[in-house]
Write a protein that holds these residues in place. Structure first.
Motif, PDB file in Angstrom:
ATOM      1  N   THR A  66       0.801  -1.218   0.000  1.00 49.98           N
ATOM      2  CA  THR A  66       0.000   0.000   0.000  1.00 49.98           C
ATOM      3  C   THR A  66       0.834   1.270   0.000  1.00 49.98           C
ATOM      4  O   THR A  66       0.478   2.261  -0.644  1.00 49.98           O
ATOM      5  CB  THR A  66      -0.925   0.008   1.229  1.00 49.98           C
ATOM      6  N   HIS A  67       1.939   1.263   0.738  1.00 53.99           N
ATOM      7  CA  HIS A  67       2.728   2.484   0.909  1.00 53.99           C
ATOM      8  C   HIS A  67       4.059   2.433   0.153  1.00 53.99           C
ATOM      9  O   HIS A  67       4.997   3.138   0.513  1.00 53.99           O
ATOM     10  CB  HIS A  67       2.957   2.740   2.396  1.00 53.99           C
ATOM     11  N   GLU A  68       4.113   1.618  -0.875  1.00 56.66           N
ATOM     12  CA  GLU A  68       5.283   1.590  -1.759  1.00 56.66           C
ATOM     13  C   GLU A  68       4.860   2.211  -3.084  1.00 56.66           C
ATOM     14  O   GLU A  68       4.215   1.563  -3.919  1.00 56.66           O
ATOM     15  CB  GLU A  68       5.767   0.153  -1.951  1.00 56.66           C
ATOM     16  N   ARG A  69       5.220   3.464  -3.278  1.00 54.64           N
ATOM     17  CA  ARG A  69       4.711   4.228  -4.409  1.00 54.64           C
ATOM     18  C   ARG A  69       5.078   3.606  -5.755  1.00 54.64           C
ATOM     19  O   ARG A  69       4.273   3.588  -6.696  1.00 54.64           O
ATOM     20  CB  ARG A  69       5.239   5.670  -4.326  1.00 54.64           C
ATOM     21  N   ASP A  70       6.280   3.081  -5.890  1.00 54.84           N
ATOM     22  CA  ASP A  70       6.682   2.486  -7.166  1.00 54.84           C
ATOM     23  C   ASP A  70       5.785   1.306  -7.535  1.00 54.84           C
ATOM     24  O   ASP A  70       5.382   1.151  -8.688  1.00 54.84           O
ATOM     25  CB  ASP A  70       8.143   2.030  -7.103  1.00 54.84           C
ATOM     26  N   LEU A  71       5.465   0.456  -6.564  1.00 55.10           N
ATOM     27  CA  LEU A  71       4.607  -0.696  -6.830  1.00 55.10           C
ATOM     28  C   LEU A  71       3.171  -0.257  -7.105  1.00 55.10           C
ATOM     29  O   LEU A  71       2.499  -0.822  -7.976  1.00 55.10           O
ATOM     30  CB  LEU A  71       4.646  -1.675  -5.660  1.00 55.10           C
ATOM     31  N   VAL A  93      -1.523  -0.228   7.519  1.00 55.87           N
ATOM     32  CA  VAL A  93      -0.443   0.132   8.437  1.00 55.87           C
ATOM     33  C   VAL A  93       0.760   0.643   7.648  1.00 55.87           C
ATOM     34  O   VAL A  93       1.005   0.210   6.516  1.00 55.87           O
ATOM     35  CB  VAL A  93      -0.029  -1.071   9.311  1.00 55.87           C
ATOM     36  N   PRO A  94       1.527   1.567   8.203  1.00 59.52           N
ATOM     37  CA  PRO A  94       2.630   2.194   7.463  1.00 59.52           C
ATOM     38  C   PRO A  94       3.693   1.213   6.987  1.00 59.52           C
ATOM     39  O   PRO A  94       4.428   1.510   6.044  1.00 59.52           O
ATOM     40  CB  PRO A  94       3.213   3.192   8.470  1.00 59.52           C
ATOM     41  N   THR A  95       3.794   0.047   7.629  1.00 58.52           N
ATOM     42  CA  THR A  95       4.828  -0.918   7.242  1.00 58.52           C
ATOM     43  C   THR A  95       4.453  -1.729   6.010  1.00 58.52           C
ATOM     44  O   THR A  95       5.260  -2.548   5.560  1.00 58.52           O
ATOM     45  CB  THR A  95       5.112  -1.870   8.414  1.00 58.52           C
ATOM     46  N   ASN A  96       3.267  -1.524   5.440  1.00 57.57           N
ATOM     47  CA  ASN A  96       2.896  -2.221   4.215  1.00 57.57           C
ATOM     48  C   ASN A  96       3.614  -1.573   3.031  1.00 57.57           C
ATOM     49  O   ASN A  96       3.051  -0.766   2.291  1.00 57.57           O
ATOM     50  CB  ASN A  96       1.381  -2.167   4.000  1.00 57.57           C
ATOM     51  N   GLU A  97       4.866  -1.934   2.862  1.00 55.80           N
ATOM     52  CA  GLU A  97       5.700  -1.325   1.823  1.00 55.80           C
ATOM     53  C   GLU A  97       6.193  -2.334   0.783  1.00 55.80           C
ATOM     54  O   GLU A  97       7.135  -2.072   0.048  1.00 55.80           O
ATOM     55  CB  GLU A  97       6.887  -0.613   2.466  1.00 55.80           C
ATOM     56  N   GLY A  98       5.527  -3.475   0.740  1.00 61.66           N
ATOM     57  CA  GLY A  98       5.828  -4.428  -0.319  1.00 61.66           C
ATOM     58  C   GLY A  98       7.143  -5.165  -0.177  1.00 61.66           C
ATOM     59  O   GLY A  98       7.684  -5.659  -1.183  1.00 61.66           O
ATOM     60  N   ASP A  99       7.665  -5.270   1.040  1.00 64.65           N
ATOM     61  CA  ASP A  99       8.959  -5.933   1.227  1.00 64.65           C
ATOM     62  C   ASP A  99       8.997  -7.318   0.587  1.00 64.65           C
ATOM     63  O   ASP A  99       9.979  -7.697  -0.060  1.00 64.65           O
ATOM     64  CB  ASP A  99       9.274  -6.071   2.717  1.00 64.65           C
ATOM     65  N   PHE A 100       7.917  -8.083   0.772  1.00 64.16           N
ATOM     66  CA  PHE A 100       7.954  -9.459   0.297  1.00 64.16           C
ATOM     67  C   PHE A 100       7.961  -9.555  -1.216  1.00 64.16           C
ATOM     68  O   PHE A 100       8.465 -10.535  -1.781  1.00 64.16           O
ATOM     69  CB  PHE A 100       6.778 -10.259   0.865  1.00 64.16           C
ATOM     70  N   VAL A 101       7.423  -8.549  -1.907  1.00 64.18           N
ATOM     71  CA  VAL A 101       7.489  -8.559  -3.371  1.00 64.18           C
ATOM     72  C   VAL A 101       8.942  -8.604  -3.825  1.00 64.18           C
ATOM     73  O   VAL A 101       9.327  -9.392  -4.698  1.00 64.18           O
ATOM     74  CB  VAL A 101       6.779  -7.319  -3.949  1.00 64.18           C
TER      75      VAL A 101
END
Length: 214
Positions: free
Chosen positions: A158-163, A178-186
């Motif tokens: 959700t909070h990873e603008r590039d994705l 939540v702010p930590t939803n930044e696509g780490d697992f992608v």
């Protein structure tokens, strides 16, 4: 079969009752088959462990049609939804589910390291996953070994603008995840060679624009 109905409801535009895998590709078929074959086993096992008490969601509002489609055998609703059961017997929501799972984890003295952020999956010379590397809150790193498997339940991007700009139709101005939803697992998964799928899927809802912009 019920697996056939899952396939039809999930991909009506591709569904073919006479085709191999009902017209679905291998990955989508295997995902549906895994849910169909294993979900009830997992729910039952959690109940036997005392980790999660479940009950039918229909007891509150009545049953919903099984797959919300027009098949004749769906005329009489067979509601498959489950909700966590509170200690007083009432229906719970996500917070109750988390409370029960957290209590089960604490009762088994399983360490929970919420200040650690996984940055990479570790593999051995045979390419087998053997653990993860994580970053601590102070910026230092630690390696954690896995004896049997590594499971990810990391939320979305959700909070990873590039994705967001790559995979979502826009424009999107914000979200309440939540702010930590930044696509780490992608990034972790693709580094291992994993294929991506259904990246366009999202649970959309209206939000007040001024709040979204903040």
């Amino acid at each position: 079969s019920s697996l056939r109905r899952y396939a039809r409801a999930s991909y009506p535009h591709r569904f073919d009752p006479t085709a191999e895998r009902y017209g679905l590709n291998q990955i989508d078929y295997e995902l549906i088959a895994a849910v169909h074959d294993e979900t009830s086993t997992a729910v039952r096992k959690l109940g036997e462990m005392g980790a999660l008490a479940s009950q039918p969601a229909a007891i509150r509002s009545g049953p919903l049609p099984d797959f919300l489609n027009d098949e004749r055998n769906d005329v009489v609703p067979i509601d498959r939804r489950l909700r966590p059961k509170k200690r007083d017997g009432s229906l719970g929501s996500g917070d109750e589910l988390v409370r029960q799972i957290a209590a089960a984890v604490a009762a088994r003295a399983i360490p929970v390291r919420t200040s650690h952020r996984v940055t990479a999956v570790l593999t051995n010379s045979a390419g087998e996953v053997v653990g993860v590397e994580a970053e601590r809150a102070d910026g230092s790193h630690v390696r954690l070994r896995a004896r049997r498997a590594v499971l990810f339940a990391t939320g979305g991007y959700t909070h990873e603008r590039d994705l967001i700009e790559t995979f979502q139709p826009g424009p999107l101005y914000g979200a309440c995840a939540v702010p930590t939803n930044e696509g780490d697992f992608v990034y972790i998964a693709t580094a291992l060679g994993a294929r991506l799928g259904h990246m366009q899927s999202a649970w959309y809802a209206q939000v007040v624009l001024e709040q979204a912009l903040r």
